[in-house]
Scaffold this motif. Sequence first.
Motif, PDB file in Angstrom:
ATOM      1  N   ILE A 176     -10.214  50.854 -40.210  1.00  0.00           N
ATOM      2  CA  ILE A 176      -9.928  52.106 -40.907  1.00  0.00           C
ATOM      3  C   ILE A 176     -10.674  52.092 -42.228  1.00  0.00           C
ATOM      4  O   ILE A 176     -10.321  51.359 -43.142  1.00  0.00           O
ATOM      5  N   PHE A 177     -11.701  52.900 -42.332  1.00  0.00           N
ATOM      6  CA  PHE A 177     -12.469  52.971 -43.576  1.00  0.00           C
ATOM      7  C   PHE A 177     -11.685  53.686 -44.648  1.00  0.00           C
ATOM      8  O   PHE A 177     -11.534  53.232 -45.769  1.00  0.00           O
ATOM      9  N   SER A 178     -11.168  54.838 -44.285  1.00  0.00           N
ATOM     10  CA  SER A 178     -10.316  55.598 -45.195  1.00  0.00           C
ATOM     11  C   SER A 178      -9.501  56.570 -44.356  1.00  0.00           C
ATOM     12  O   SER A 178      -9.914  56.967 -43.276  1.00  0.00           O
ATOM     13  N   ILE A 179      -8.354  56.924 -44.867  1.00  0.00           N
ATOM     14  CA  ILE A 179      -7.496  57.882 -44.164  1.00  0.00           C
ATOM     15  C   ILE A 179      -7.496  59.182 -44.955  1.00  0.00           C
ATOM     16  O   ILE A 179      -6.993  59.221 -46.084  1.00  0.00           O
ATOM     17  N   ASN A 180      -8.068  60.208 -44.370  1.00  0.00           N
ATOM     18  CA  ASN A 180      -8.065  61.518 -45.023  1.00  0.00           C
ATOM     19  C   ASN A 180      -6.732  62.233 -44.796  1.00  0.00           C
ATOM     20  O   ASN A 180      -6.239  62.945 -45.664  1.00  0.00           O
ATOM     21  N   ALA A 181      -6.197  62.060 -43.595  1.00  0.00           N
ATOM     22  CA  ALA A 181      -4.942  62.704 -43.247  1.00  0.00           C
ATOM     23  C   ALA A 181      -4.358  62.043 -42.009  1.00  0.00           C
ATOM     24  O   ALA A 181      -5.090  61.491 -41.182  1.00  0.00           O
ATOM     25  N   MET A 182      -3.048  62.093 -41.904  1.00  0.00           N
ATOM     26  CA  MET A 182      -2.338  61.682 -40.686  1.00  0.00           C
ATOM     27  C   MET A 182      -1.313  62.744 -40.373  1.00  0.00           C
ATOM     28  O   MET A 182      -0.735  63.354 -41.285  1.00  0.00           O
ATOM     29  N   GLY A 183      -1.094  62.944 -39.097  1.00  0.00           N
ATOM     30  CA  GLY A 183      -0.142  63.981 -38.736  1.00  0.00           C
ATOM     31  C   GLY A 183       0.292  63.903 -37.293  1.00  0.00           C
ATOM     32  O   GLY A 183      -0.012  62.940 -36.585  1.00  0.00           O
ATOM     33  N   TRP A 184       0.993  64.946 -36.892  1.00  0.00           N
ATOM     34  CA  TRP A 184       1.559  65.027 -35.554  1.00  0.00           C
ATOM     35  C   TRP A 184       1.220  66.366 -34.915  1.00  0.00           C
ATOM     36  O   TRP A 184       1.305  67.409 -35.569  1.00  0.00           O
ATOM     37  N   ARG A 239      -2.133  72.187 -27.087  1.00  0.00           N
ATOM     38  CA  ARG A 239      -1.679  71.285 -28.132  1.00  0.00           C
ATOM     39  C   ARG A 239      -1.629  72.048 -29.453  1.00  0.00           C
ATOM     40  O   ARG A 239      -2.555  72.808 -29.783  1.00  0.00           O
ATOM     41  N   GLU A 240      -0.558  71.836 -30.216  1.00  0.00           N
ATOM     42  CA  GLU A 240      -0.392  72.548 -31.478  1.00  0.00           C
ATOM     43  C   GLU A 240      -0.022  71.586 -32.596  1.00  0.00           C
ATOM     44  O   GLU A 240       0.603  70.545 -32.371  1.00  0.00           O
ATOM     45  N   LEU A 241      -0.411  71.983 -33.800  1.00  0.00           N
ATOM     46  CA  LEU A 241      -0.062  71.203 -34.973  1.00  0.00           C
ATOM     47  C   LEU A 241       1.428  71.299 -35.251  1.00  0.00           C
ATOM     48  O   LEU A 241       2.004  72.387 -35.225  1.00  0.00           O
ATOM     49  N   VAL A 242       2.042  70.155 -35.531  1.00  0.00           N
ATOM     50  CA  VAL A 242       3.438  70.120 -35.957  1.00  0.00           C
ATOM     51  C   VAL A 242       3.498  69.935 -37.466  1.00  0.00           C
ATOM     52  O   VAL A 242       4.097  70.737 -38.182  1.00  0.00           O
ATOM     53  N   ALA A 243       2.876  68.877 -37.958  1.00  0.00           N
ATOM     54  CA  ALA A 243       2.872  68.606 -39.389  1.00  0.00           C
ATOM     55  C   ALA A 243       1.751  67.633 -39.696  1.00  0.00           C
ATOM     56  O   ALA A 243       1.416  66.779 -38.876  1.00  0.00           O
ATOM     57  N   ILE A 244       1.178  67.785 -40.884  1.00  0.00           N
ATOM     58  CA  ILE A 244       0.104  66.898 -41.295  1.00  0.00           C
ATOM     59  C   ILE A 244       0.273  66.574 -42.770  1.00  0.00           C
ATOM     60  O   ILE A 244       0.767  67.397 -43.544  1.00  0.00           O
ATOM     61  N   LEU A 245      -0.131  65.360 -43.145  1.00  0.00           N
ATOM     62  CA  LEU A 245      -0.001  64.887 -44.515  1.00  0.00           C
ATOM     63  C   LEU A 245      -1.357  64.346 -44.947  1.00  0.00           C
ATOM     64  O   LEU A 245      -1.894  63.432 -44.309  1.00  0.00           O
ATOM     65  N   GLY A 273      -1.353  63.751 -50.618  1.00  0.00           N
ATOM     66  CA  GLY A 273       0.057  64.099 -50.570  1.00  0.00           C
ATOM     67  C   GLY A 273       0.389  65.519 -50.170  1.00  0.00           C
ATOM     68  O   GLY A 273       1.559  65.901 -50.144  1.00  0.00           O
ATOM     69  N   ARG A 274      -0.616  66.304 -49.846  1.00  0.00           N
ATOM     70  CA  ARG A 274      -0.338  67.680 -49.424  1.00  0.00           C
ATOM     71  C   ARG A 274       0.132  67.700 -47.973  1.00  0.00           C
ATOM     72  O   ARG A 274      -0.341  66.922 -47.148  1.00  0.00           O
ATOM     73  N   THR A 275       1.070  68.576 -47.679  1.00  0.00           N
ATOM     74  CA  THR A 275       1.587  68.679 -46.323  1.00  0.00           C
ATOM     75  C   THR A 275       1.403  70.092 -45.782  1.00  0.00           C
ATOM     76  O   THR A 275       1.353  71.069 -46.541  1.00  0.00           O
ATOM     77  N   LYS A 280       9.675  74.200 -39.688  1.00  0.00           N
ATOM     78  CA  LYS A 280       9.989  74.118 -41.117  1.00  0.00           C
ATOM     79  C   LYS A 280      11.493  74.101 -41.343  1.00  0.00           C
ATOM     80  O   LYS A 280      12.229  74.853 -40.697  1.00  0.00           O
ATOM     81  N   GLY A 281      11.908  73.221 -42.245  1.00  0.00           N
ATOM     82  CA  GLY A 281      13.327  73.084 -42.527  1.00  0.00           C
ATOM     83  C   GLY A 281      14.043  72.134 -41.587  1.00  0.00           C
ATOM     84  O   GLY A 281      15.197  71.773 -41.830  1.00  0.00           O
ATOM     85  N   ARG A 282      13.362  71.747 -40.502  1.00  0.00           N
ATOM     86  CA  ARG A 282      13.991  70.827 -39.539  1.00  0.00           C
ATOM     87  C   ARG A 282      13.231  69.506 -39.428  1.00  0.00           C
ATOM     88  O   ARG A 282      13.845  68.458 -39.246  1.00  0.00           O
ATOM     89  N   PHE A 283      11.915  69.558 -39.531  1.00  0.00           N
ATOM     90  CA  PHE A 283      11.072  68.367 -39.398  1.00  0.00           C
ATOM     91  C   PHE A 283      10.486  68.003 -40.754  1.00  0.00           C
ATOM     92  O   PHE A 283      10.099  68.881 -41.527  1.00  0.00           O
ATOM     93  N   THR A 284      10.396  66.703 -41.009  1.00  0.00           N
ATOM     94  CA  THR A 284       9.814  66.219 -42.252  1.00  0.00           C
ATOM     95  C   THR A 284       8.816  65.106 -41.949  1.00  0.00           C
ATOM     96  O   THR A 284       9.148  64.152 -41.240  1.00  0.00           O
ATOM     97  N   ILE A 285       7.620  65.234 -42.494  1.00  0.00           N
ATOM     98  CA  ILE A 285       6.607  64.207 -42.320  1.00  0.00           C
ATOM     99  C   ILE A 285       6.549  63.344 -43.572  1.00  0.00           C
ATOM    100  O   ILE A 285       6.688  63.845 -44.694  1.00  0.00           O
ATOM    101  N   SER A 286       6.371  62.047 -43.368  1.00  0.00           N
ATOM    102  CA  SER A 286       6.246  61.131 -44.497  1.00  0.00           C
ATOM    103  C   SER A 286       5.321  59.989 -44.095  1.00  0.00           C
ATOM    104  O   SER A 286       4.970  59.848 -42.918  1.00  0.00           O
ATOM    105  N   ARG A 287       4.946  59.188 -45.081  1.00  0.00           N
ATOM    106  CA  ARG A 287       3.959  58.140 -44.801  1.00  0.00           C
ATOM    107  C   ARG A 287       4.229  56.918 -45.664  1.00  0.00           C
ATOM    108  O   ARG A 287       4.619  57.046 -46.832  1.00  0.00           O
ATOM    109  N   ASP A 288       4.029  55.756 -45.077  1.00  0.00           N
ATOM    110  CA  ASP A 288       4.064  54.493 -45.797  1.00  0.00           C
ATOM    111  C   ASP A 288       2.618  54.008 -45.888  1.00  0.00           C
ATOM    112  O   ASP A 288       2.065  53.492 -44.910  1.00  0.00           O
ATOM    113  N   ASN A 289       2.005  54.186 -47.038  1.00  0.00           N
ATOM    114  CA  ASN A 289       0.591  53.840 -47.188  1.00  0.00           C
ATOM    115  C   ASN A 289       0.328  52.353 -46.981  1.00  0.00           C
ATOM    116  O   ASN A 289      -0.702  51.968 -46.431  1.00  0.00           O
TER     117      ASN A 289
END
Length: 117
Positions: free
Chosen positions: A28-36, A45-51, A55-57, A64-73
């Motif tokens: 992994i050179f760099s992570i621009n974004a991770m998501g689901w 296939r559809e986007l659910v959430a991306i981070l 830190g922008r989501t 929205k209001g039910r799913f939350t995306i988070s990340r452990d760098n």
Amino acid sequence: QVQLVESGGGLVQPGGSLRLSCAASGSIFSINAMGWYRQAPGKERELVAILTANGRTSTADSVKGRFTISRDNAKNTVYLQMNSLKPEDTAVYYCNLISGINERAYWGQGTQVTVSS
């Protein structure tokens, strides 16, 4: 190469919760974004959430209001906390990682989420 390993899918009753995890490893050179993303039978296939790395989501209106995306760098791991699940959330959920200046996309193998009574 980059490997994405997902976990946490399963069968849950409507109104229940699940937490998906996706761990990235490899070159992994760099992570621009991770998501689901998700894909239900007969649908695209559809986007659910991306981070993004800064830190922008972005979250689909349907979750929205039910799913939350988070990340452990430190662990290169992204999570999707899914609450108040509905039958229409049933799908295969795929982890996605965007890396490098070329914004190359990597995908996990998918994990099934089934919401049913």
